[in-house]
Design a protein around this motif. Structure first.
Motif, PDB file in Angstrom:
ATOM      1  N   VAL A 191      -6.028  24.300  29.035  1.00  0.00           N
ATOM      2  CA  VAL A 191      -5.106  24.167  27.909  1.00  0.00           C
ATOM      3  C   VAL A 191      -3.680  24.367  28.410  1.00  0.00           C
ATOM      4  O   VAL A 191      -3.395  25.340  29.110  1.00  0.00           O
ATOM      5  CB  VAL A 191      -5.423  25.195  26.805  1.00  0.00           C
ATOM      6  N   PHE A 192      -2.798  23.429  28.058  1.00  0.00           N
ATOM      7  CA  PHE A 192      -1.399  23.525  28.449  1.00  0.00           C
ATOM      8  C   PHE A 192      -0.509  23.475  27.219  1.00  0.00           C
ATOM      9  O   PHE A 192      -0.738  22.670  26.305  1.00  0.00           O
ATOM     10  CB  PHE A 192      -1.010  22.375  29.385  1.00  0.00           C
ATOM     11  N   THR A 193       0.514  24.311  27.210  1.00  0.00           N
ATOM     12  CA  THR A 193       1.515  24.232  26.156  1.00  0.00           C
ATOM     13  C   THR A 193       2.411  23.029  26.427  1.00  0.00           C
ATOM     14  O   THR A 193       2.428  22.480  27.534  1.00  0.00           O
ATOM     15  CB  THR A 193       2.381  25.501  26.106  1.00  0.00           C
ATOM     16  N   LYS A 194       3.196  22.648  25.421  1.00  0.00           N
ATOM     17  CA  LYS A 194       4.131  21.535  25.609  1.00  0.00           C
ATOM     18  C   LYS A 194       5.141  21.881  26.695  1.00  0.00           C
ATOM     19  O   LYS A 194       5.538  21.030  27.492  1.00  0.00           O
ATOM     20  CB  LYS A 194       4.826  21.204  24.291  1.00  0.00           C
ATOM     21  N   LYS A 195       5.556  23.148  26.747  1.00  0.00           N
ATOM     22  CA  LYS A 195       6.512  23.570  27.775  1.00  0.00           C
ATOM     23  C   LYS A 195       5.911  23.434  29.163  1.00  0.00           C
ATOM     24  O   LYS A 195       6.565  22.943  30.088  1.00  0.00           O
ATOM     25  CB  LYS A 195       6.940  25.021  27.526  1.00  0.00           C
ATOM     26  N   GLN A 196       4.649  23.849  29.326  1.00  0.00           N
ATOM     27  CA  GLN A 196       3.997  23.737  30.629  1.00  0.00           C
ATOM     28  C   GLN A 196       3.849  22.276  31.034  1.00  0.00           C
ATOM     29  O   GLN A 196       4.056  21.920  32.202  1.00  0.00           O
ATOM     30  CB  GLN A 196       2.632  24.414  30.587  1.00  0.00           C
ATOM     31  N   ILE A 197       3.494  21.424  30.090  1.00  0.00           N
ATOM     32  CA  ILE A 197       3.349  19.995  30.393  1.00  0.00           C
ATOM     33  C   ILE A 197       4.676  19.425  30.861  1.00  0.00           C
ATOM     34  O   ILE A 197       4.750  18.722  31.875  1.00  0.00           O
ATOM     35  CB  ILE A 197       2.835  19.232  29.155  1.00  0.00           C
ATOM     36  N   TYR A 211     -10.290  11.657  25.098  1.00  0.00           N
ATOM     37  CA  TYR A 211      -9.780  12.150  26.375  1.00  0.00           C
ATOM     38  C   TYR A 211      -8.781  13.303  26.205  1.00  0.00           C
ATOM     39  O   TYR A 211      -8.981  14.391  26.740  1.00  0.00           O
ATOM     40  CB  TYR A 211      -9.117  11.007  27.156  1.00  0.00           C
ATOM     41  N   ILE A 212      -7.699  13.067  25.492  1.00  0.00           N
ATOM     42  CA  ILE A 212      -6.644  14.074  25.347  1.00  0.00           C
ATOM     43  C   ILE A 212      -6.792  14.750  23.982  1.00  0.00           C
ATOM     44  O   ILE A 212      -6.589  14.117  22.936  1.00  0.00           O
ATOM     45  CB  ILE A 212      -5.257  13.446  25.497  1.00  0.00           C
ATOM     46  N   LEU A 213      -7.146  16.019  24.019  1.00  0.00           N
ATOM     47  CA  LEU A 213      -7.440  16.759  22.800  1.00  0.00           C
ATOM     48  C   LEU A 213      -6.306  17.711  22.442  1.00  0.00           C
ATOM     49  O   LEU A 213      -5.684  18.313  23.319  1.00  0.00           O
ATOM     50  CB  LEU A 213      -8.735  17.557  22.969  1.00  0.00           C
ATOM     51  N   THR A 214      -6.047  17.843  21.159  1.00  0.00           N
ATOM     52  CA  THR A 214      -5.042  18.783  20.673  1.00  0.00           C
ATOM     53  C   THR A 214      -5.679  20.151  20.466  1.00  0.00           C
ATOM     54  O   THR A 214      -6.758  20.256  19.883  1.00  0.00           O
ATOM     55  CB  THR A 214      -4.448  18.299  19.339  1.00  0.00           C
ATOM     56  N   VAL A 215      -5.028  21.179  20.976  1.00  0.00           N
ATOM     57  CA  VAL A 215      -5.448  22.561  20.732  1.00  0.00           C
ATOM     58  C   VAL A 215      -4.429  23.132  19.752  1.00  0.00           C
ATOM     59  O   VAL A 215      -3.297  23.446  20.144  1.00  0.00           O
ATOM     60  CB  VAL A 215      -5.496  23.385  22.029  1.00  0.00           C
ATOM     61  N   ARG A 216      -4.815  23.240  18.523  1.00  0.00           N
ATOM     62  CA  ARG A 216      -3.876  23.570  17.452  1.00  0.00           C
ATOM     63  C   ARG A 216      -3.155  24.889  17.717  1.00  0.00           C
ATOM     64  O   ARG A 216      -3.766  25.896  18.034  1.00  0.00           O
ATOM     65  CB  ARG A 216      -4.616  23.643  16.110  1.00  0.00           C
ATOM     66  N   GLY A 217      -1.847  24.831  17.593  1.00  0.00           N
ATOM     67  CA  GLY A 217      -1.042  26.029  17.774  1.00  0.00           C
ATOM     68  C   GLY A 217      -0.749  26.376  19.223  1.00  0.00           C
ATOM     69  O   GLY A 217      -0.016  27.329  19.495  1.00  0.00           O
ATOM     70  N   VAL A 218      -1.321  25.608  20.150  1.00  0.00           N
ATOM     71  CA  VAL A 218      -1.120  25.909  21.580  1.00  0.00           C
ATOM     72  C   VAL A 218      -0.551  24.707  22.319  1.00  0.00           C
ATOM     73  O   VAL A 218       0.533  24.762  22.885  1.00  0.00           O
ATOM     74  CB  VAL A 218      -2.442  26.359  22.245  1.00  0.00           C
ATOM     75  N   GLY A 219      -1.293  23.599  22.347  1.00  0.00           N
ATOM     76  CA  GLY A 219      -0.837  22.429  23.095  1.00  0.00           C
ATOM     77  C   GLY A 219      -1.942  21.403  23.233  1.00  0.00           C
ATOM     78  O   GLY A 219      -2.549  21.011  22.239  1.00  0.00           O
ATOM     79  N   TYR A 220      -2.251  21.013  24.476  1.00  0.00           N
ATOM     80  CA  TYR A 220      -3.219  19.947  24.723  1.00  0.00           C
ATOM     81  C   TYR A 220      -4.117  20.278  25.909  1.00  0.00           C
ATOM     82  O   TYR A 220      -3.758  21.077  26.772  1.00  0.00           O
ATOM     83  CB  TYR A 220      -2.494  18.616  25.018  1.00  0.00           C
TER      84      TYR A 220
END
Length: 233
Positions: A176-182, A218-227
């Protein structure tokens, strides 16, 4: 033979862990600090079946080491900490750790987790093959060297940044990656990007690679965290 890298500044504990690992017919290398550990990862990035990583080290803490490891590798990471703080554990897991063990721990429990993580990584994940240049996933092949993506043997037209984004997520599938990490990893610069633009990139990429973009595989959303990239892919 499976090889384990131990990154911990506690020399006595490292010696005990190394002995236990070698008794299980595995080899073990020791780094007594974060910087030394990162050097060994860089030199032998595909050689390890597992990394045991301490959180509290005097030079570079375990979270920073983990973040650097996850830039290039999806090797399982078992984190060790003297703290039982749930926030520390959640932070480590969100950054890509696979398991957590709080000190003091029994060596039997350590080895149970070591064997479980290695078994899951090497035996229970036969559907994908990961190497430095290619990812072979379910219905998808990503050729890093030639920057080509094919789904069901049909090439997919991606922009350069879409390719980088896809490769980064796919090479760390299940993490799981946050938008900032991505943004930090893919754009390789200080985070100064609107979250909505990250979401827009993800949306455009999904339209090109997903069988049903409204219900991504393939690319899943992790609600409140990122992808995260689907570990079943």
């Amino acid at each position: 033979m499976n090889k384990v890298l131990i990154i911990d500044d506690d020399k006595e504990l490292c010696a005990l862990m190394k002995k236990c690992i070698e008794q299980e017919n595995m080899s073990a290398l020791i780094a007594y600090g974060g910087a030394e550990g990162l050097e060994l990862v860089s030199e032998h990035d595909s050689a390890y079946s597992l990394i045991i990583l301490d959180v509290m080290m005097p030079d570079i803490d375990g979270f920073q080491v983990l973040q650097k490891i996850r830039e290039t590798s999806n090797v399982p990471v078992l984190m060790l900490t003297a703290k039982s703080d749930e926030e520390d554990k959640v932070a480590g897991l969100r950054m890509g750790a696979d398991d957590y063990l709080t000190k003091p721990f029994s060596l039997n429990e350590l080895m149970a987790r070591v064997n479980s993580l290695i078994r899951r990584f090497t035996t229970l994940n036969p559907t994908s093959t990961i190497d430095i240049n290619n990812l072979t996933l379910k219905n998808m092949v990503i050729d890093k060297e030639n920057r080509i993506v094919s789904i069901n043997a049909v090439p997919v037209d991606l922009t350069s940044k879409e390719f980088d984004l896809l490769y980064f997520l796919a090479s760390n599938k299940g993490r799981v990656f946050t938008k900032k990490q991505i943004y930090t990893h893919v754009w390789a610069e200080e985070y100064a990007f609107d979250d909505n633009n990250i979401m827009s990139f993800i949306s455009k990429l999904r339209k090109k690679i997903e069988p049903d973009p409204e219900h991504p595989f393939y690319i899943l959303t992790v609600r409140g965290v990122g992808y995260r990239f689907n570990k079943e892919a």
